[in-house]
Write a protein that holds these residues in place. Structure first.
Motif, PDB file in Angstrom:
ATOM      1  N   CYS A 283       0.813  -1.219   0.000  1.00 50.57           N
ATOM      2  CA  CYS A 283       0.000   0.000   0.000  1.00 50.57           C
ATOM      3  C   CYS A 283       0.845   1.268   0.000  1.00 50.57           C
ATOM      4  CB  CYS A 283      -0.944  -0.007   1.209  1.00 50.57           C
ATOM      5  SG  CYS A 283      -2.249  -1.249   1.102  1.00 50.57           S
ATOM      6  N   GLY A 284       1.883   1.324   0.853  1.00 50.06           N
ATOM      7  CA  GLY A 284       2.720   2.508   0.907  1.00 50.06           C
ATOM      8  C   GLY A 284       3.446   2.787  -0.395  1.00 50.06           C
ATOM      9  N   PRO A 285       4.213   1.815  -0.936  1.00 51.47           N
ATOM     10  CA  PRO A 285       4.890   2.041  -2.218  1.00 51.47           C
ATOM     11  C   PRO A 285       3.926   2.363  -3.358  1.00 51.47           C
ATOM     12  CG  PRO A 285       5.811   0.133  -1.108  1.00 51.47           C
ATOM     13  CD  PRO A 285       4.594   0.531  -0.327  1.00 51.47           C
ATOM     14  N   LEU A 286       2.755   1.704  -3.360  1.00 52.02           N
ATOM     15  CA  LEU A 286       1.784   1.972  -4.416  1.00 52.02           C
ATOM     16  C   LEU A 286       1.204   3.378  -4.292  1.00 52.02           C
ATOM     17  CD1 LEU A 286       0.101   1.166  -6.827  1.00 52.02           C
ATOM     18  CD2 LEU A 286      -1.483  -0.025  -5.285  1.00 52.02           C
ATOM     19  N   SER A 287       0.934   3.814  -3.068  1.00 53.65           N
ATOM     20  CA  SER A 287       0.444   5.178  -2.861  1.00 53.65           C
ATOM     21  C   SER A 287       1.448   6.204  -3.384  1.00 53.65           C
ATOM     22  CB  SER A 287       0.172   5.410  -1.374  1.00 53.65           C
ATOM     23  OG  SER A 287      -0.217   6.749  -1.135  1.00 53.65           O
ATOM     24  N   ASN A 288       2.725   5.994  -3.064  1.00 54.04           N
ATOM     25  CA  ASN A 288       3.762   6.904  -3.562  1.00 54.04           C
ATOM     26  C   ASN A 288       3.837   6.897  -5.074  1.00 54.04           C
ATOM     27  OD1 ASN A 288       4.463   7.547  -0.923  1.00 54.04           O
ATOM     28  ND2 ASN A 288       6.028   5.948  -0.792  1.00 54.04           N
ATOM     29  N   CYS A 289       3.654   5.729  -5.650  1.00 55.39           N
ATOM     30  CA  CYS A 289       3.715   5.589  -7.102  1.00 55.39           C
ATOM     31  C   CYS A 289       2.573   6.350  -7.771  1.00 55.39           C
ATOM     32  CB  CYS A 289       3.665   4.106  -7.459  1.00 55.39           C
ATOM     33  SG  CYS A 289       3.971   3.766  -9.198  1.00 55.39           S
ATOM     34  N   MET A 290       1.372   6.198  -7.222  1.00 53.73           N
ATOM     35  CA  MET A 290       0.218   6.908  -7.795  1.00 53.73           C
ATOM     36  C   MET A 290       0.355   8.415  -7.619  1.00 53.73           C
ATOM     37  SD  MET A 290      -3.114   4.608  -6.891  1.00 53.73           S
ATOM     38  CE  MET A 290      -3.405   3.011  -7.705  1.00 53.73           C
ATOM     39  N   PHE A 320       8.090   0.208  -6.385  1.00 50.29           N
ATOM     40  CA  PHE A 320       6.898  -0.615  -6.199  1.00 50.29           C
ATOM     41  C   PHE A 320       7.083  -1.991  -6.827  1.00 50.29           C
ATOM     42  CE2 PHE A 320       2.703  -1.929  -7.993  1.00 50.29           C
ATOM     43  CZ  PHE A 320       2.123  -2.324  -6.797  1.00 50.29           C
ATOM     44  N   THR A 321       7.628  -2.052  -8.024  1.00 51.21           N
ATOM     45  CA  THR A 321       7.814  -3.341  -8.690  1.00 51.21           C
ATOM     46  C   THR A 321       8.867  -4.186  -7.977  1.00 51.21           C
ATOM     47  OG1 THR A 321       9.368  -2.285 -10.231  1.00 51.21           O
ATOM     48  CG2 THR A 321       7.087  -2.493 -10.952  1.00 51.21           C
ATOM     49  N   THR A 322       9.848  -3.524  -7.348  1.00 51.12           N
ATOM     50  CA  THR A 322      10.839  -4.274  -6.574  1.00 51.12           C
ATOM     51  C   THR A 322      10.191  -4.968  -5.382  1.00 51.12           C
ATOM     52  OG1 THR A 322      12.618  -2.754  -7.213  1.00 51.12           O
ATOM     53  CG2 THR A 322      12.964  -4.086  -5.238  1.00 51.12           C
ATOM     54  N   VAL A 323       9.355  -4.227  -4.663  1.00 49.76           N
ATOM     55  CA  VAL A 323       8.627  -4.816  -3.528  1.00 49.76           C
ATOM     56  C   VAL A 323       7.702  -5.918  -4.017  1.00 49.76           C
ATOM     57  CG1 VAL A 323       7.001  -4.347  -1.653  1.00 49.76           C
ATOM     58  CG2 VAL A 323       8.774  -2.671  -2.223  1.00 49.76           C
ATOM     59  N   LEU A 324       7.079  -5.690  -5.151  1.00 51.95           N
ATOM     60  CA  LEU A 324       6.151  -6.676  -5.707  1.00 51.95           C
ATOM     61  C   LEU A 324       6.896  -7.946  -6.113  1.00 51.95           C
ATOM     62  CD1 LEU A 324       3.217  -7.222  -6.602  1.00 51.95           C
ATOM     63  CD2 LEU A 324       3.784  -6.196  -8.803  1.00 51.95           C
ATOM     64  N   ALA A 325       8.068  -7.784  -6.740  1.00 52.34           N
ATOM     65  CA  ALA A 325       8.857  -8.939  -7.162  1.00 52.34           C
ATOM     66  C   ALA A 325       9.343  -9.746  -5.966  1.00 52.34           C
ATOM     67  CB  ALA A 325      10.039  -8.482  -8.006  1.00 52.34           C
ATOM     68  N   ALA A 326       9.701  -9.055  -4.890  1.00 53.09           N
ATOM     69  CA  ALA A 326      10.152  -9.748  -3.686  1.00 53.09           C
ATOM     70  C   ALA A 326       9.028 -10.596  -3.103  1.00 53.09           C
ATOM     71  CB  ALA A 326      10.644  -8.734  -2.656  1.00 53.09           C
ATOM     72  N   ARG A 327       7.833 -10.105  -3.171  1.00 56.56           N
ATOM     73  CA  ARG A 327       6.696 -10.869  -2.653  1.00 56.56           C
ATOM     74  C   ARG A 327       6.404 -12.081  -3.533  1.00 56.56           C
ATOM     75  NH1 ARG A 327       3.424 -10.011   0.761  1.00 56.56           N
ATOM     76  NH2 ARG A 327       1.650 -10.747  -0.472  1.00 56.56           N
ATOM     77  N   GLY A 338      -1.548  -6.362  -7.460  1.00 57.10           N
ATOM     78  CA  GLY A 338      -0.366  -5.529  -7.639  1.00 57.10           C
ATOM     79  C   GLY A 338       0.240  -5.635  -9.026  1.00 57.10           C
ATOM     80  N   VAL A 339       0.182  -6.815  -9.620  1.00 61.18           N
ATOM     81  CA  VAL A 339       0.740  -7.000 -10.964  1.00 61.18           C
ATOM     82  C   VAL A 339      -0.026  -6.179 -11.984  1.00 61.18           C
ATOM     83  CG1 VAL A 339       1.231  -8.684 -12.760  1.00 61.18           C
ATOM     84  CG2 VAL A 339       1.527  -9.310 -10.339  1.00 61.18           C
ATOM     85  N   ALA A 340      -1.365  -6.259 -11.914  1.00 61.22           N
ATOM     86  CA  ALA A 340      -2.199  -5.499 -12.850  1.00 61.22           C
ATOM     87  C   ALA A 340      -2.023  -4.001 -12.644  1.00 61.22           C
ATOM     88  CB  ALA A 340      -3.665  -5.899 -12.678  1.00 61.22           C
ATOM     89  N   ILE A 341      -1.917  -3.586 -11.397  1.00 60.67           N
ATOM     90  CA  ILE A 341      -1.751  -2.174 -11.089  1.00 60.67           C
ATOM     91  C   ILE A 341      -0.419  -1.652 -11.621  1.00 60.67           C
ATOM     92  CG2 ILE A 341      -1.397  -0.545  -9.197  1.00 60.67           C
ATOM     93  CD1 ILE A 341      -3.465  -2.150  -7.601  1.00 60.67           C
ATOM     94  N   ALA A 342       0.641  -2.414 -11.417  1.00 63.23           N
ATOM     95  CA  ALA A 342       1.958  -1.995 -11.915  1.00 63.23           C
ATOM     96  C   ALA A 342       1.950  -1.856 -13.426  1.00 63.23           C
ATOM     97  CB  ALA A 342       3.016  -3.012 -11.474  1.00 63.23           C
ATOM     98  N   LEU A 343       1.271  -2.769 -14.114  1.00 61.11           N
ATOM     99  CA  LEU A 343       1.214  -2.709 -15.578  1.00 61.11           C
ATOM    100  C   LEU A 343       0.432  -1.485 -16.035  1.00 61.11           C
ATOM    101  CD1 LEU A 343       2.002  -4.107 -18.182  1.00 61.11           C
ATOM    102  CD2 LEU A 343      -0.102  -5.470 -18.029  1.00 61.11           C
ATOM    103  N   ASP A 344      -0.674  -1.175 -15.350  1.00 62.90           N
ATOM    104  CA  ASP A 344      -1.454   0.007 -15.718  1.00 62.90           C
ATOM    105  C   ASP A 344      -0.634   1.279 -15.551  1.00 62.90           C
ATOM    106  OD1 ASP A 344      -3.933  -0.977 -16.589  1.00 62.90           O
ATOM    107  OD2 ASP A 344      -4.599  -1.331 -14.547  1.00 62.90           O
TER     108      ASP A 344
END
Length: 366
Positions: A283-290, A320-327, A338-344
């Motif tokens: 949530c935090g990394p995604l919020s910063n990304c948006m 964000f993608t780094t955190v997502l890849a680690a998960r 998260g995958v769909a969101i990163a692609l968008d």
């Protein structure tokens, strides 16, 4: 609000004031000329101002089209009424049938603004000329309306024929602000306690589409205003129209992906319409990304430091993608949102990069 936005809004308001002044002038000239028309036409001077009024349109080519369609509908109605009079004195049956035929003919899409004049002209001809037994009204009606239309066109083209690119630029600016607000509201929702207190953003799907539709209409109107317009020969105005279509294409792409982001995030929060879950670590990394993505749109809106804003958004996306890849490496299901969101977000930034970074200093026409 940017200086450019203020300028665009003042331009739109100024064009409306100018149109009202030209309409008043055209009606006055038509009324002055009407009594001097030859033959029986001088008995029907009140139709000349009407002809001038119907020909006044925000764009010159629109005035030509509207005026021509009005005269075509008028002549068609006069023809129907005159044809009935040739058969004899009008009665309840012939009047009803003639008006019905006029309404039927008015259904032709080619008549445009002239549709409503077909049955009206038919009825007036049958009532007025039918009672007098002569065609004075038909001739006067057509001549005075035609003269009024010509006066309206002459005034419209002689006095600053309008260019509506200001309205298109203002609408594009409003569209960017809608998208900025949507991204910022979603970014806030991600870091609030779930379910978040602010949920208006989840119901803005149609509002986003309406914004794009309004931009599309304004850009099309701007192109129309350049057709057959002497002022449209300027190179700068052609550039505005061209950039307007480019901006429209980019905003359509961005709107599509932001709608997708909204649906996925709403599903992660409320479980509808999809059953997905967004891990709290994202949530935090995604919020910063948006928020950073909204910053690119804001830089575009204000025409300031686009390159810096874009680089910041790219860094936030990479984080964000780094955190997502680690998960994902920790056996987390790959179908998480998260995958769909990163692609968008990646596609949004790609669309912005193609539009903005090609020429950072060329966002606003010279």
């Amino acid at each position: 609000m940017s200086v450019f936005r203020v300028w665009a809004k003042s331009t739109v308001n100024g064009q409306r004031v100018l149109l009202s002044i030209k309409a008043a002038l055209a009606v006055g000239i038509a009324w002055f000329l009407a009594p001097h028309m030859p033959g029986v036409a001088d008995k029907y001077p009140y139709y000349a101002p009407l002809g001038a009024l119907v020909s006044m349109y925000p764009t010159f080519i629109g005035s030509v089209r509207t005026g021509f369609q009005t005269l075509l509908g008028l002549l068609l109605g006069i023809g129907v009424g005159g044809g009935v009079l040739l058969l004899g004195h009008p009665n309840i049956v012939t009047i009803s049938l003639a008006v019905g035929l006029g309404v039927l003919l008015a259904g032709s899409p080619r008549l445009g603004a002239g549709r409503e004049y077909v049955p009206v002209a038919t009825l007036l001809v049958l009532i007025i000329d039918g009672q007098s037994g002569v065609d004075a009204f038909s001739v006067g009606y057509a001549v005075q309306m035609g003269m009024g239309v010509l006066v309206g066109l002459a005034v419209n083209v002689a006095i600053f024929p309008p260019l509506t690119h200001g309205a298109a630029l203002a609408q594009i600016s409003r569209g960017r602000e809608v998208l900025i607000r949507q991204l910022q509201d979603m970014a806030k929702a991600l870091v609030e306690q779930w379910p978040p207190e602010h949920e208006e953003w989840a119901a803005r799907g149609y509002a986003l589409e309406d914004s794009v539709s309004e931009i599309r209409g304004a850009v099309h109107e701007a192109r129309e205003s350049h057709r057959a317009n002497p002022r449209g020969l300027l190179r700068a105005t052609h550039r505005v129209v061209s950039e307007g279509y480019n901006d429209l294409a980019v905003l359509e792409v961005i709107t599509f992906h932001i709608r997708d982001l909204s649906e996925v995030l709403a599903a992660a929060i409320w479980g509808t319409p999809l059953d997905v879950a967004l891990d709290t670590e994202l949530c935090g990394p995604l919020s910063n990304c948006m928020e950073a993505t909204a910053g690119v749109l804001l830089a575009w809106e204000e025409n300031t430091k686009v390159q810096d804003a874009f680089e910041a958004a790219q860094r936030r996306l990479a984080n964000f993608t780094t955190v997502l890849a680690a998960r994902e490496s920790n056996d987390v299901p790959s179908l998480e949102p998260g995958v769909a969101i990163a692609l968008d977000i990646q596609r949004i930034l790609a669309a912005l990069q193609q539009r903005l970074l090609a020429s950072e200093t060329g966002l606003i026409p010279e």
